[in-house]
Each structure stands twice: as C-alpha cells, then as structure tokens.
Design a protein around this motif. Structure first.
Motif, PDB file in Angstrom:
ATOM      1  N   LYS A   1      17.494  41.265 -12.873  1.00  0.00           N
ATOM      2  CA  LYS A   1      16.952  42.594 -13.171  1.00  0.00           C
ATOM      3  C   LYS A   1      17.850  43.697 -12.607  1.00  0.00           C
ATOM      4  CE  LYS A   1      11.997  41.582 -13.597  1.00  0.00           C
ATOM      5  NZ  LYS A   1      11.779  42.305 -14.873  1.00  0.00           N
ATOM      6  N   ILE A   2      18.301  43.505 -11.363  1.00  0.00           N
ATOM      7  CA  ILE A   2      19.149  44.523 -10.731  1.00  0.00           C
ATOM      8  C   ILE A   2      20.495  44.614 -11.440  1.00  0.00           C
ATOM      9  CG2 ILE A   2      20.363  45.160  -8.610  1.00  0.00           C
ATOM     10  CD1 ILE A   2      18.051  43.961  -7.028  1.00  0.00           C
ATOM     11  N   ILE A   3      21.082  43.473 -11.766  1.00  0.00           N
ATOM     12  CA  ILE A   3      22.366  43.482 -12.467  1.00  0.00           C
ATOM     13  C   ILE A   3      22.233  44.185 -13.809  1.00  0.00           C
ATOM     14  CG2 ILE A   3      24.067  42.016 -13.636  1.00  0.00           C
ATOM     15  CD1 ILE A   3      23.707  39.985 -11.366  1.00  0.00           C
ATOM     16  N   ARG A   4      21.118  43.953 -14.502  1.00  0.00           N
ATOM     17  CA  ARG A   4      20.908  44.595 -15.805  1.00  0.00           C
ATOM     18  C   ARG A   4      20.839  46.116 -15.655  1.00  0.00           C
ATOM     19  NH1 ARG A   4      16.088  42.687 -17.173  1.00  0.00           N
ATOM     20  NH2 ARG A   4      16.944  40.756 -18.005  1.00  0.00           N
ATOM     21  N   LYS A   5      20.125  46.585 -14.633  1.00  0.00           N
ATOM     22  CA  LYS A   5      20.010  48.029 -14.422  1.00  0.00           C
ATOM     23  C   LYS A   5      21.344  48.652 -14.016  1.00  0.00           C
ATOM     24  CE  LYS A   5      15.074  48.431 -13.385  1.00  0.00           C
ATOM     25  NZ  LYS A   5      14.810  49.458 -14.425  1.00  0.00           N
ATOM     26  N   VAL A   6      22.095  47.942 -13.176  1.00  0.00           N
ATOM     27  CA  VAL A   6      23.407  48.449 -12.782  1.00  0.00           C
ATOM     28  C   VAL A   6      24.347  48.474 -13.982  1.00  0.00           C
ATOM     29  CG1 VAL A   6      25.462  47.961 -11.389  1.00  0.00           C
ATOM     30  CG2 VAL A   6      23.191  47.788 -10.356  1.00  0.00           C
ATOM     31  N   GLY A   7      24.308  47.421 -14.788  1.00  0.00           N
ATOM     32  CA  GLY A   7      25.139  47.391 -15.985  1.00  0.00           C
ATOM     33  C   GLY A   7      24.815  48.531 -16.931  1.00  0.00           C
ATOM     34  N   LYS A   8      23.527  48.833 -17.057  1.00  0.00           N
ATOM     35  CA  LYS A   8      23.114  49.950 -17.920  1.00  0.00           C
ATOM     36  C   LYS A   8      23.622  51.275 -17.373  1.00  0.00           C
ATOM     37  CE  LYS A   8      18.983  52.313 -19.739  1.00  0.00           C
ATOM     38  NZ  LYS A   8      19.708  52.716 -20.958  1.00  0.00           N
TER      39      LYS A   8
ATOM     40  N   VAL B   1      26.280  42.945  -6.334  1.00  0.00           N
ATOM     41  CA  VAL B   1      26.015  43.114  -7.755  1.00  0.00           C
ATOM     42  C   VAL B   1      27.280  43.491  -8.525  1.00  0.00           C
ATOM     43  CG1 VAL B   1      24.794  44.531  -9.450  1.00  0.00           C
ATOM     44  CG2 VAL B   1      23.572  43.618  -7.486  1.00  0.00           C
ATOM     45  N   LEU B   2      28.122  44.322  -7.946  1.00  0.00           N
ATOM     46  CA  LEU B   2      29.379  44.675  -8.627  1.00  0.00           C
ATOM     47  C   LEU B   2      30.277  43.458  -8.791  1.00  0.00           C
ATOM     48  CD1 LEU B   2      30.363  48.203  -7.230  1.00  0.00           C
ATOM     49  CD2 LEU B   2      29.448  47.619  -9.481  1.00  0.00           C
ATOM     50  N   HIS B   3      30.274  42.576  -7.795  1.00  0.00           N
ATOM     51  CA  HIS B   3      31.054  41.338  -7.924  1.00  0.00           C
ATOM     52  C   HIS B   3      30.487  40.458  -9.036  1.00  0.00           C
ATOM     53  CE1 HIS B   3      34.245  41.048  -4.913  1.00  0.00           C
ATOM     54  NE2 HIS B   3      33.506  41.832  -4.148  1.00  0.00           N
ATOM     55  N   GLU B   4      29.164  40.392  -9.136  1.00  0.00           N
ATOM     56  CA  GLU B   4      28.547  39.605 -10.200  1.00  0.00           C
ATOM     57  C   GLU B   4      28.806  40.245 -11.560  1.00  0.00           C
ATOM     58  OE1 GLU B   4      26.976  36.583  -9.953  1.00  0.00           O
ATOM     59  OE2 GLU B   4      27.854  36.723  -7.935  1.00  0.00           O
ATOM     60  N   LEU B   5      28.732  41.568 -11.620  1.00  0.00           N
ATOM     61  CA  LEU B   5      28.979  42.281 -12.872  1.00  0.00           C
ATOM     62  C   LEU B   5      30.424  42.099 -13.324  1.00  0.00           C
ATOM     63  CD1 LEU B   5      27.250  44.118 -14.736  1.00  0.00           C
ATOM     64  CD2 LEU B   5      28.283  46.070 -13.569  1.00  0.00           C
ATOM     65  N   LYS B   6      31.316  42.048 -12.357  1.00  0.00           N
ATOM     66  CA  LYS B   6      32.736  41.861 -12.655  1.00  0.00           C
ATOM     67  C   LYS B   6      32.981  40.568 -13.426  1.00  0.00           C
ATOM     68  CE  LYS B   6      37.063  40.935 -10.196  1.00  0.00           C
ATOM     69  NZ  LYS B   6      37.691  40.777  -8.863  1.00  0.00           N
ATOM     70  N   LYS B   7      32.201  39.531 -13.110  1.00  0.00           N
ATOM     71  CA  LYS B   7      32.365  38.227 -13.770  1.00  0.00           C
ATOM     72  C   LYS B   7      31.932  38.270 -15.231  1.00  0.00           C
ATOM     73  CE  LYS B   7      31.182  35.868  -9.420  1.00  0.00           C
ATOM     74  NZ  LYS B   7      30.165  34.996  -8.762  1.00  0.00           N
TER      75      LYS B   7
ATOM     76  N   PHE C   1      38.119  44.781 -13.873  1.00  0.00           N
ATOM     77  CA  PHE C   1      38.217  45.729 -12.773  1.00  0.00           C
ATOM     78  C   PHE C   1      38.122  44.950 -11.470  1.00  0.00           C
ATOM     79  CE2 PHE C   1      33.708  45.391 -13.758  1.00  0.00           C
ATOM     80  CZ  PHE C   1      33.083  45.340 -12.512  1.00  0.00           C
ATOM     81  N   ASP C   2      38.569  45.550 -10.394  1.00  0.00           N
ATOM     82  CA  ASP C   2      38.551  44.904  -9.085  1.00  0.00           C
ATOM     83  C   ASP C   2      37.573  45.624  -8.156  1.00  0.00           C
ATOM     84  OD1 ASP C   2      40.498  42.844  -9.502  1.00  0.00           O
ATOM     85  OD2 ASP C   2      42.050  44.386  -9.442  1.00  0.00           O
ATOM     86  N   VAL C   3      37.035  44.876  -7.199  1.00  0.00           N
ATOM     87  CA  VAL C   3      36.062  45.427  -6.251  1.00  0.00           C
ATOM     88  C   VAL C   3      36.531  45.169  -4.826  1.00  0.00           C
ATOM     89  CG1 VAL C   3      33.668  45.395  -5.464  1.00  0.00           C
ATOM     90  CG2 VAL C   3      34.182  44.996  -7.883  1.00  0.00           C
TER      91      VAL C   3
END
Length: 251
Positions: free
Chosen positions: A9-16, A46-52, A58-60
């Motif tokens: 849920k958090i990854i989805r909101k961050v991605g949005k 979450v940014l590391h997970e989104l990066k995948k 992009f790099d974090v």
C-alpha cells in the motif's frame, strides 16, 4: 495488517506521488536525509523497493547529518544500512556550536536546527552530485503545516511535494506526501527499523508544542468525522483562488 500488504500500500502511494508530481527522472541520484526516525527509514526502504520496479533507472543514497550533539549516536544506522546494502554515510557538522551561539536564552534549537540541517543536506547534494534531496515528510505533516501557517502566521501554504531550493540548484522532493503517519508508524514497527533520538539536550520549542496541539485537533476531528484529514490533503491540490481575498493589483 500483514507486513507485505502494508508495504504494498505504501509503495503504491509513493509511486503515485512520484508519478503525479514528476519527482524522479531517468538517471536521477536521489539522496535521502536519514535522521533515524520512522519517516526517513520508511522513505529510504520504499524508494529502494520502488527502484526495483520502476520503468526508469535511478539511484538512492542515504545521508545522516550528525549535529554534533554529544548524545547523538549513528552507529545503529550505519550498521543497519550496511546489512541492507543501502549506500550511506554520516556527515559530521558543528551545528551544535552554531545553535548555542545563535539561540537566545529561553528559546530552543528546533527551528534553527531544521534550517541548518536543510542547508547541510543541500551542500552535500551539490558536493556529491545528487540530483534530488528526498525528505520524509508525510501527509499529516502537510496538513498540519497548512493549519499551522493559517492559525499562527496568517498565510495559506504548506509543504509542496516538489520544491526548487532558493539556491536554484537543489530540488527537494517529499515522496511520502500521500502516506498518513499511522501507516508509517505501523510499518516502521513491523519492519523493525532501528529508531534513534536526535540527541538534542533541549526540550521541545513552542513550534513543536503548537504542532502537537494541531495534531491532537486533527485526530479528534478525524474520530468525529472520518475523512477530514483526507479532505484537507486533497484541498492542497484544489485551490479556488477566485473565492479567496485577492486584492486589486496596484497600478
């Protein structure tokens, strides 16, 4: 809620948020200001997970500002980042000495500390070639700031998801802007992040006390009228300027 569903849920909101506001572009080097609190840990993870999963590359990176307080200990942060494979370093500063010199008797460090930390992060970003500075401000921070500026400063403004710094170089992003604090607390506890205090020897200032009061007010309103906080967050993107007090332009 199970950890994997909460994370999703958090990854989805961050991605949005990243997509809605164009926060991250191809080839960006995103620097996360890692304080050691629940918000910055959640953001980094979450940014590391989104990066995948993201269609762009992009790099974090993570940077912790050491304020110079005697009781501040970043060793747990360094150890955890190493275990997780997060690129991280601690930027040591003499902020404590500056705050002691600049703070008037009877006042606290909070506001000055926040400005100094931001300045350090901007300097590090320019020095290291980071293209975006990511901070862990969440949805509650945005709506609390909205009310605080109206109540105590007589202005209508908040924390924008993307902000061009005054130096004309740095770009600040807030990828957690759609995520409410209760979800972050739940996730950070379940994930077992090593949370550390800031080490400040002084008590909270009036700005922190005022924020806590606004936070309580919002919690009470949300209990009585579910959806109030979501409405306030949504209002930040639905400004009807025609119905505000717009003065006649001076000739």
């Amino acid at each position: 809620m199970p950890l994997h569903l909460l994370e999703k849920k958090i990854i989805r909101k961050v991605g949005k948020a990243v997509n809605d506001f164009g926060m991250i572009s191809e080839g960006d080097r995103v620097m996360v200001g890692l304080s050691g609190g629940k918000d910055s840990w959640t953001l980094l993870h979450v940014l590391h997970e989104l990066k995948k999963r993201a269609p762009i590359k992009f790099d974090v990176f993570a940077v912790t500002v050491h304020p110079g307080f005697e009781d501040f200990n970043a060793s747990m942060l360094e150890e955890f980042c190493k275990e997780e494979g997060y690129a991280h370093f601690v930027e040591k500063t003499s902020m404590d000495a500056i705050m002691k010199e600049k703070t008037r008797p009877g006042t606290t460090y909070c506001s000055l500390c926040a400005r100094l930390r931001r300045g350090v992060l901007y300097s590090v970003a320019k020095r290291e070639g980071y293209t975006k500075v990511a901070l862990g401000h969440h949805a509650d921070d945005l709506i609390e700031t909205l009310l605080m500026t109206q109540l105590f400063n007589g202005e209508i403004k908040s924390m924008p998801p993307v902000l061009q710094a005054d130096d004309g170089v740095n770009v600040l992003i807030r990828p957690l802007c759609y995520v409410f604090e209760e979800r972050i607390i739940e996730f950070a506890m379940a994930r077992g992040f090593p949370l550390i205090p800031c080490g400040c020897p002084m008590k909270c200032g009036t700005d922190v006390v005022a924020r806590k009061r606004v936070k309580r007010l919002l919690a009470e309103l949300e209990d009585e009228h579910p959806g109030v906080k979501a409405n306030l967050l949504g209002s930040l993107g639905r400004v009807r300027g025609r119905f505000l007090m717009n003065k006649k332009p001076s000739s």
